[in-house]
Design a protein around this motif. Structure first.
Motif, PDB file in Angstrom:
ATOM      1  N   PRO A 181      87.158  17.071 -14.663  1.00  0.00           N
ATOM      2  CA  PRO A 181      87.287  15.611 -14.845  1.00  0.00           C
ATOM      3  C   PRO A 181      88.080  15.265 -16.094  1.00  0.00           C
ATOM      4  O   PRO A 181      88.020  15.975 -17.103  1.00  0.00           O
ATOM      5  CB  PRO A 181      85.830  15.148 -14.945  1.00  0.00           C
ATOM      6  N   ILE A 182      88.829  14.203 -15.992  1.00  0.00           N
ATOM      7  CA  ILE A 182      89.613  13.743 -17.141  1.00  0.00           C
ATOM      8  C   ILE A 182      88.701  13.123 -18.188  1.00  0.00           C
ATOM      9  O   ILE A 182      88.846  13.365 -19.387  1.00  0.00           O
ATOM     10  CB  ILE A 182      90.673  12.737 -16.672  1.00  0.00           C
ATOM     11  N   LYS A 183      87.746  12.363 -17.770  1.00  0.00           N
ATOM     12  CA  LYS A 183      86.782  11.736 -18.663  1.00  0.00           C
ATOM     13  C   LYS A 183      85.408  11.854 -18.033  1.00  0.00           C
ATOM     14  O   LYS A 183      85.293  11.833 -16.802  1.00  0.00           O
ATOM     15  CB  LYS A 183      87.145  10.267 -18.900  1.00  0.00           C
ATOM     16  N   PRO A 184      84.313  11.948 -18.890  1.00  0.00           N
ATOM     17  CA  PRO A 184      84.344  12.056 -20.364  1.00  0.00           C
ATOM     18  C   PRO A 184      84.622  13.483 -20.826  1.00  0.00           C
ATOM     19  O   PRO A 184      84.274  14.443 -20.144  1.00  0.00           O
ATOM     20  CB  PRO A 184      82.945  11.601 -20.765  1.00  0.00           C
ATOM     21  N   ARG A 185      85.208  13.690 -22.021  1.00  0.00           N
ATOM     22  CA  ARG A 185      85.470  14.995 -22.620  1.00  0.00           C
ATOM     23  C   ARG A 185      84.272  15.365 -23.491  1.00  0.00           C
ATOM     24  O   ARG A 185      84.185  14.943 -24.647  1.00  0.00           O
ATOM     25  CB  ARG A 185      86.753  14.949 -23.434  1.00  0.00           C
ATOM     26  N   LYS A 186      83.376  16.163 -22.933  1.00  0.00           N
ATOM     27  CA  LYS A 186      82.087  16.415 -23.589  1.00  0.00           C
ATOM     28  C   LYS A 186      82.242  17.184 -24.897  1.00  0.00           C
ATOM     29  O   LYS A 186      81.591  16.867 -25.906  1.00  0.00           O
ATOM     30  CB  LYS A 186      81.178  17.183 -22.635  1.00  0.00           C
ATOM     31  N   THR A 187      83.078  18.212 -24.932  1.00  0.00           N
ATOM     32  CA  THR A 187      83.221  19.035 -26.147  1.00  0.00           C
ATOM     33  C   THR A 187      83.752  18.204 -27.303  1.00  0.00           C
ATOM     34  O   THR A 187      83.227  18.235 -28.428  1.00  0.00           O
ATOM     35  CB  THR A 187      84.164  20.212 -25.870  1.00  0.00           C
ATOM     36  N   ILE A 188      84.809  17.462 -27.032  1.00  0.00           N
ATOM     37  CA  ILE A 188      85.409  16.640 -28.094  1.00  0.00           C
ATOM     38  C   ILE A 188      84.427  15.583 -28.555  1.00  0.00           C
ATOM     39  O   ILE A 188      84.281  15.310 -29.756  1.00  0.00           O
ATOM     40  CB  ILE A 188      86.716  16.012 -27.598  1.00  0.00           C
ATOM     41  N   ASN A 189      83.714  14.994 -27.605  1.00  0.00           N
ATOM     42  CA  ASN A 189      82.743  13.962 -27.977  1.00  0.00           C
ATOM     43  C   ASN A 189      81.631  14.541 -28.847  1.00  0.00           C
ATOM     44  O   ASN A 189      81.152  13.907 -29.796  1.00  0.00           O
ATOM     45  CB  ASN A 189      82.142  13.328 -26.730  1.00  0.00           C
ATOM     46  N   LEU A 190      81.177  15.805 -28.564  1.00  0.00           N
ATOM     47  CA  LEU A 190      80.116  16.437 -29.350  1.00  0.00           C
ATOM     48  C   LEU A 190      80.576  16.707 -30.774  1.00  0.00           C
ATOM     49  O   LEU A 190      79.855  16.441 -31.750  1.00  0.00           O
ATOM     50  CB  LEU A 190      79.680  17.741 -28.668  1.00  0.00           C
ATOM     51  N   ILE A 191      81.788  17.254 -30.919  1.00  0.00           N
ATOM     52  CA  ILE A 191      82.322  17.547 -32.258  1.00  0.00           C
ATOM     53  C   ILE A 191      82.465  16.264 -33.068  1.00  0.00           C
ATOM     54  O   ILE A 191      82.093  16.194 -34.243  1.00  0.00           O
ATOM     55  CB  ILE A 191      83.670  18.279 -32.138  1.00  0.00           C
ATOM     56  N   VAL A 192      82.998  15.251 -32.428  1.00  0.00           N
ATOM     57  CA  VAL A 192      83.174  13.976 -33.126  1.00  0.00           C
ATOM     58  C   VAL A 192      81.828  13.404 -33.542  1.00  0.00           C
ATOM     59  O   VAL A 192      81.662  12.882 -34.654  1.00  0.00           O
ATOM     60  CB  VAL A 192      83.951  12.985 -32.230  1.00  0.00           C
ATOM     61  N   VAL A 194      79.019  15.083 -34.251  1.00  0.00           N
ATOM     62  CA  VAL A 194      78.471  15.859 -35.377  1.00  0.00           C
ATOM     63  C   VAL A 194      79.147  15.464 -36.679  1.00  0.00           C
ATOM     64  O   VAL A 194      78.498  15.259 -37.715  1.00  0.00           O
ATOM     65  CB  VAL A 194      78.630  17.366 -35.103  1.00  0.00           C
ATOM     66  N   LEU A 195      80.472  15.369 -36.656  1.00  0.00           N
ATOM     67  CA  LEU A 195      81.200  15.010 -37.875  1.00  0.00           C
ATOM     68  C   LEU A 195      80.826  13.605 -38.348  1.00  0.00           C
ATOM     69  O   LEU A 195      80.623  13.366 -39.543  1.00  0.00           O
ATOM     70  CB  LEU A 195      82.707  15.103 -37.622  1.00  0.00           C
ATOM     71  N   VAL A 196      80.747  12.691 -37.418  1.00  0.00           N
ATOM     72  CA  VAL A 196      80.385  11.323 -37.794  1.00  0.00           C
ATOM     73  C   VAL A 196      78.980  11.285 -38.377  1.00  0.00           C
ATOM     74  O   VAL A 196      78.713  10.622 -39.393  1.00  0.00           O
ATOM     75  CB  VAL A 196      80.509  10.385 -36.575  1.00  0.00           C
ATOM     76  N   GLY A 197      78.018  12.032 -37.773  1.00  0.00           N
ATOM     77  CA  GLY A 197      76.655  12.058 -38.296  1.00  0.00           C
ATOM     78  C   GLY A 197      76.587  12.669 -39.685  1.00  0.00           C
ATOM     79  O   GLY A 197      75.842  12.202 -40.555  1.00  0.00           O
ATOM     80  N   LEU A 198      77.381  13.747 -39.913  1.00  0.00           N
ATOM     81  CA  LEU A 198      77.400  14.390 -41.220  1.00  0.00           C
ATOM     82  C   LEU A 198      77.906  13.446 -42.299  1.00  0.00           C
ATOM     83  O   LEU A 198      77.297  13.302 -43.371  1.00  0.00           O
ATOM     84  CB  LEU A 198      78.265  15.654 -41.154  1.00  0.00           C
ATOM     85  N   PHE A 199      79.030  12.795 -42.003  1.00  0.00           N
ATOM     86  CA  PHE A 199      79.603  11.874 -42.998  1.00  0.00           C
ATOM     87  C   PHE A 199      78.684  10.683 -43.241  1.00  0.00           C
ATOM     88  O   PHE A 199      78.540  10.215 -44.374  1.00  0.00           O
ATOM     89  CB  PHE A 199      80.980  11.392 -42.538  1.00  0.00           C
ATOM     90  N   VAL A 200      78.045  10.221 -42.215  1.00  0.00           N
ATOM     91  CA  VAL A 200      77.127   9.090 -42.391  1.00  0.00           C
ATOM     92  C   VAL A 200      75.934   9.500 -43.241  1.00  0.00           C
ATOM     93  O   VAL A 200      75.488   8.763 -44.134  1.00  0.00           O
ATOM     94  CB  VAL A 200      76.679   8.550 -41.016  1.00  0.00           C
ATOM     95  N   GLY A 201      75.378  10.733 -43.020  1.00  0.00           N
ATOM     96  CA  GLY A 201      74.236  11.191 -43.813  1.00  0.00           C
ATOM     97  C   GLY A 201      74.586  11.356 -45.275  1.00  0.00           C
ATOM     98  O   GLY A 201      73.827  10.961 -46.171  1.00  0.00           O
ATOM     99  N   ILE A 202      75.757  11.968 -45.530  1.00  0.00           N
ATOM    100  CA  ILE A 202      76.198  12.133 -46.925  1.00  0.00           C
ATOM    101  C   ILE A 202      76.393  10.771 -47.575  1.00  0.00           C
ATOM    102  O   ILE A 202      76.011  10.544 -48.729  1.00  0.00           O
ATOM    103  CB  ILE A 202      77.494  12.960 -46.970  1.00  0.00           C
ATOM    104  N   GLY A 203      76.960   9.849 -46.841  1.00  0.00           N
ATOM    105  CA  GLY A 203      77.186   8.524 -47.408  1.00  0.00           C
ATOM    106  C   GLY A 203      75.886   7.824 -47.751  1.00  0.00           C
ATOM    107  O   GLY A 203      75.760   7.186 -48.799  1.00  0.00           O
ATOM    108  N   ILE A 204      74.894   7.968 -46.880  1.00  0.00           N
ATOM    109  CA  ILE A 204      73.604   7.321 -47.145  1.00  0.00           C
ATOM    110  C   ILE A 204      72.941   7.943 -48.374  1.00  0.00           C
ATOM    111  O   ILE A 204      72.372   7.247 -49.233  1.00  0.00           O
ATOM    112  CB  ILE A 204      72.699   7.434 -45.905  1.00  0.00           C
ATOM    113  N   ALA A 205      72.995   9.291 -48.492  1.00  0.00           N
ATOM    114  CA  ALA A 205      72.375   9.971 -49.638  1.00  0.00           C
ATOM    115  C   ALA A 205      73.029   9.545 -50.940  1.00  0.00           C
ATOM    116  O   ALA A 205      72.350   9.278 -51.951  1.00  0.00           O
ATOM    117  CB  ALA A 205      72.472  11.490 -49.452  1.00  0.00           C
ATOM    118  N   LEU A 206      74.355   9.484 -50.955  1.00  0.00           N
ATOM    119  CA  LEU A 206      75.056   9.063 -52.169  1.00  0.00           C
ATOM    120  C   LEU A 206      74.725   7.621 -52.520  1.00  0.00           C
ATOM    121  O   LEU A 206      74.594   7.264 -53.699  1.00  0.00           O
ATOM    122  CB  LEU A 206      76.563   9.233 -51.976  1.00  0.00           C
ATOM    123  N   THR A 207      74.600   6.794 -51.529  1.00  0.00           N
ATOM    124  CA  THR A 207      74.278   5.387 -51.788  1.00  0.00           C
ATOM    125  C   THR A 207      72.891   5.248 -52.396  1.00  0.00           C
ATOM    126  O   THR A 207      72.675   4.489 -53.354  1.00  0.00           O
ATOM    127  CB  THR A 207      74.367   4.588 -50.483  1.00  0.00           C
TER     128      THR A 207
END
Length: 240
Positions: A181-192, A194-207
């Motif tokens: 299937p063309i969409k949804p792209r599960k692997t790319i969506n999973l990586i994105v 994880v990265l978004v969750g990591l950056f959000v967690g670091i941002g919350i901790a720093l804040t």
């Protein structure tokens, strides 16, 4: 109905009545002159009264040869003459009113016929213009028809008409069903994710760290209060 002929006749009639009206007006305004020119009115009654006035005038002249002008016989004839003259004047005025009415009727008829003549002239002019337009359109239609026939003949001669029915559409590539299937792209969506969750967690901790102003270490005392540390009191847990 020939409105143009009728209009010319009405115009001539109006001019005749107008001349008669002018003459009667002069007669009425000059009673003395009426005795010599009122015959133009062509009225039998006036002619009869004129004859009576003439006879009375003759009688008066004869009596004046015998009697004075104040004699009863002379006065009697004079009274009769005056009475006839008054009747003539009254009849002339009656004729004048009748001719005035006749003139108004004739003038109204003339104006009505003139309106009809002008309307017919305008309709004729409009019809001529429409006829010219029709002839121009007809010539244009014939010219277009001839041009169409010439083009159609030329197309038949060159065989273009046969080529007009051919199909120029061809298949370049067959459509295939995709294996994945063309969409949804599960692997790319999973990586994105994880990265978004990591950056959000670091941002919350720093804040949280940035806005936390509680004192936790001796260094915090010197940093925030500017005072030296004398001692540290440990935390004892209460025994139960």
């Amino acid at each position: 109905m020939d409105f143009n002929k009728a209009y010319l006749e009405a115009q001539a009639q109006r001019l005749t009545i107008e001349a008669k009206l002018a003459e009667l007006g002069r007669i009425v305004s000059n009673p003395g002159g009426a005795q010599t020119i009122f015959t133009v009115a062509d009225n039998p009654l006036i002619q009869k009264l004129k004859a009576e006035a003439s006879d009375l005038e003759v009688q008066r002249s004869k009596l004046l040869k015998v009697y004075k002008d104040k004699h009863p016989e002379v006065l009697k004839v004079q009274a009769q003459f005056d009475q006839v003259t008054q009747r003539i004047d009254a009849e002339l005025k009656t004729m004048l009113r009748a001719v005035q009415t006749e003139y108004r009727v004739a003038k109204a008829r003339e104006e009505t016929l003139l309106g009809n003549v002008n309307r017919l002239r305008q309709e004729g002019q409009d019809l001529s213009e429409k006829e010219i337009q029709y002839m121009n359109l007809q010539r244009e239609s014939e010219s277009n028809q001839q041009l169409y026939e010439a083009v159609l003949k030329r197309l038949k001669e060159t065989g273009v008409t046969g080529g007009l029915d051919t199909n120029n559409v061809s298949v370049v590539e067959d459509a295939t069903v995709p294996k994945v299937p063309i969409k949804p792209r599960k692997t790319i969506n999973l990586i994105v994710s994880v990265l978004v969750g990591l950056f959000v967690g670091i941002g919350i901790a720093l804040t949280i760290e940035y806005f936390d102003t509680t004192i936790k270490t001796p260094d915090d005392v010197e940093r925030y209060l500017g005072l030296p540390v004398i001692g540290i009191v440990p935390i004892f847990e209460a025994k139960r």
